[in-house]
Design a protein around this motif. Sequence first.
Motif, mmCIF file in Angstrom:
data_model
loop_
_atom_site.group_PDB
_atom_site.id
_atom_site.type_symbol
_atom_site.label_atom_id
_atom_site.label_comp_id
_atom_site.label_asym_id
_atom_site.label_seq_id
_atom_site.Cartn_x
_atom_site.Cartn_y
_atom_site.Cartn_z
ATOM 1 N N ALA A 1 61.470 129.949 -25.475
ATOM 2 C CA ALA A 1 61.325 130.846 -26.846
ATOM 3 C C ALA A 1 62.564 131.264 -27.320
ATOM 4 N N GLY A 2 62.549 131.661 -28.494
ATOM 5 C CA GLY A 2 63.383 132.123 -29.130
ATOM 6 C C GLY A 2 64.758 131.294 -29.349
ATOM 7 N N VAL A 3 64.455 129.920 -29.070
ATOM 8 C CA VAL A 3 65.611 128.937 -29.235
ATOM 9 C C VAL A 3 65.258 128.008 -30.545
ATOM 10 N N PRO A 4 65.885 128.038 -31.403
ATOM 11 C CA PRO A 4 65.452 127.179 -32.728
ATOM 12 C C PRO A 4 65.678 125.685 -32.451
ATOM 13 N N GLY A 5 64.675 124.957 -33.028
ATOM 14 C CA GLY A 5 64.923 123.362 -32.533
ATOM 15 C C GLY A 5 66.128 122.875 -33.324
ATOM 16 N N LEU A 6 67.262 122.962 -32.730
ATOM 17 C CA LEU A 6 68.543 122.599 -33.222
ATOM 18 C C LEU A 6 68.633 120.867 -32.760
ATOM 19 N N PRO A 7 69.380 120.133 -33.940
ATOM 20 C CA PRO A 7 69.647 118.839 -33.328
ATOM 21 C C PRO A 7 70.401 118.637 -32.021
ATOM 22 N N VAL A 8 70.210 117.423 -31.553
ATOM 23 C CA VAL A 8 71.036 117.610 -30.090
ATOM 24 C C VAL A 8 72.626 117.472 -30.175
ATOM 25 N N ASN A 9 73.207 116.938 -31.224
ATOM 26 C CA ASN A 9 74.393 117.087 -31.673
ATOM 27 C C ASN A 9 75.047 118.774 -31.643
ATOM 28 N N ARG A 10 74.202 119.288 -32.292
ATOM 29 C CA ARG A 10 74.535 120.949 -32.417
ATOM 30 C C ARG A 10 74.357 121.567 -30.922
ATOM 31 N N LEU B 1 79.517 118.514 -13.346
ATOM 32 C CA LEU B 1 78.766 117.591 -13.043
ATOM 33 C C LEU B 1 77.649 117.660 -14.068
ATOM 34 N N ILE B 2 77.385 116.434 -14.651
ATOM 35 C CA ILE B 2 76.551 116.058 -15.811
ATOM 36 C C ILE B 2 75.305 115.280 -15.220
ATOM 37 N N ILE B 3 74.232 115.826 -15.210
ATOM 38 C CA ILE B 3 72.988 115.274 -14.970
ATOM 39 C C ILE B 3 72.076 114.578 -15.919
ATOM 40 N N ASP B 4 71.582 113.668 -15.927
ATOM 41 C CA ASP B 4 70.626 113.198 -17.149
ATOM 42 C C ASP B 4 69.779 112.059 -16.503
ATOM 43 N N GLY B 5 68.861 111.871 -17.407
ATOM 44 C CA GLY B 5 67.741 110.698 -17.079
ATOM 45 C C GLY B 5 67.328 109.982 -17.953
ATOM 46 N N GLN B 6 66.320 109.336 -18.048
ATOM 47 C CA GLN B 6 65.705 108.424 -19.179
ATOM 48 C C GLN B 6 66.950 107.567 -19.632
ATOM 49 N N GLY B 7 67.254 107.510 -20.790
ATOM 50 C CA GLY B 7 68.399 106.527 -21.164
ATOM 51 C C GLY B 7 69.534 106.988 -21.097
ATOM 52 N N GLY B 8 69.667 108.271 -20.604
ATOM 53 C CA GLY B 8 71.205 108.963 -20.783
ATOM 54 C C GLY B 8 71.543 109.232 -22.163
ATOM 55 N N GLY B 9 71.049 109.307 -22.978
ATOM 56 C CA GLY B 9 71.719 109.784 -24.209
ATOM 57 C C GLY B 9 72.348 110.955 -24.323
ATOM 58 N N LEU B 10 71.577 111.940 -23.907
ATOM 59 C CA LEU B 10 72.110 113.436 -23.932
ATOM 60 C C LEU B 10 73.417 113.295 -22.869
ATOM 61 N N GLY C 1 73.371 119.929 -18.168
ATOM 62 C CA GLY C 1 72.179 118.803 -18.509
ATOM 63 C C GLY C 1 71.126 119.526 -19.140
ATOM 64 N N PRO C 2 69.930 118.868 -19.495
ATOM 65 C CA PRO C 2 68.871 119.360 -20.043
ATOM 66 C C PRO C 2 68.336 120.444 -19.076
ATOM 67 N N ILE C 3 67.577 121.500 -19.938
ATOM 68 C CA ILE C 3 66.950 122.385 -18.803
ATOM 69 C C ILE C 3 65.782 121.769 -17.868
ATOM 70 N N LEU D 1 77.196 114.296 -24.159
ATOM 71 C CA LEU D 1 77.776 115.424 -23.076
ATOM 72 C C LEU D 1 79.364 114.933 -22.629
ATOM 73 N N VAL D 2 79.280 113.763 -21.846
ATOM 74 C CA VAL D 2 80.530 113.432 -21.662
ATOM 75 C C VAL D 2 81.736 113.085 -22.504
ATOM 76 N N LEU D 3 81.228 112.555 -23.726
ATOM 77 C CA LEU D 3 82.032 112.209 -25.176
ATOM 78 C C LEU D 3 82.502 113.719 -25.685
ATOM 79 N N ALA D 4 81.956 114.817 -25.572
ATOM 80 C CA ALA D 4 82.108 115.989 -25.915
ATOM 81 C C ALA D 4 83.185 116.812 -24.994
ATOM 82 N N ILE D 5 82.576 116.537 -23.820
ATOM 83 C CA ILE D 5 83.407 117.453 -22.552
ATOM 84 C C ILE D 5 84.807 117.086 -22.225
ATOM 85 N N LYS D 6 84.768 115.650 -22.276
ATOM 86 C CA LYS D 6 85.991 115.029 -21.528
ATOM 87 C C LYS D 6 87.139 115.374 -22.609
ATOM 88 N N PRO D 7 86.966 115.294 -23.929
ATOM 89 C CA PRO D 7 88.503 115.762 -24.728
ATOM 90 C C PRO D 7 88.607 117.278 -24.730
#
Length: 135
Positions: free
Chosen positions: A112-121, A4-13, A70-72, A17-23
């Motif tokens: 805390a302890g999580v570097p600001g990584l780009p979303v694709n990473r 189950l993938i949950i997201d809001g706003q524009g659904g970008g994340l 999904g997002p935290i 996730l769908v594009l990466a998990i599906k294959p």
Amino acid sequence: MKILIIDGQGGGLGKQLVLAIKPAFPCAEITAIGTNSVATNAMLKAGADNAATGENAVVVGCRQADIIVGPIGIVIADSLFGEITPRMAVAAGQSNAKRVLIPVSHCNTFVAGVPGLPVNRLVQDAVEQLKGMIN
């Protein structure tokens, strides 16, 4: 395996996730639930097997999922600029499903302890976490 993938706003994340998990998991059933129709449509267009919108869909989906991704903010009431209701946060947080939460620092929540990584990473790391859970 029901993911189950949950997201809001524009659904970008959620879309990423769908594009990466599906294959990576072609046999998994991917259900996308958006907090609004824009997010739902973005994930559906990305290739989700099933899709729904709104609070009750989140509650029901969390009961049926093996893994929630999904997002935290999906486990924090009033996050995503108020799109996550308390009932949604409880459903995701109390579900028996395993959770893979993306540490996006929005809405005054910082991990805390999580570097600001780009979303694709972050999406790539989420897929690696799923591989560890499923294999």
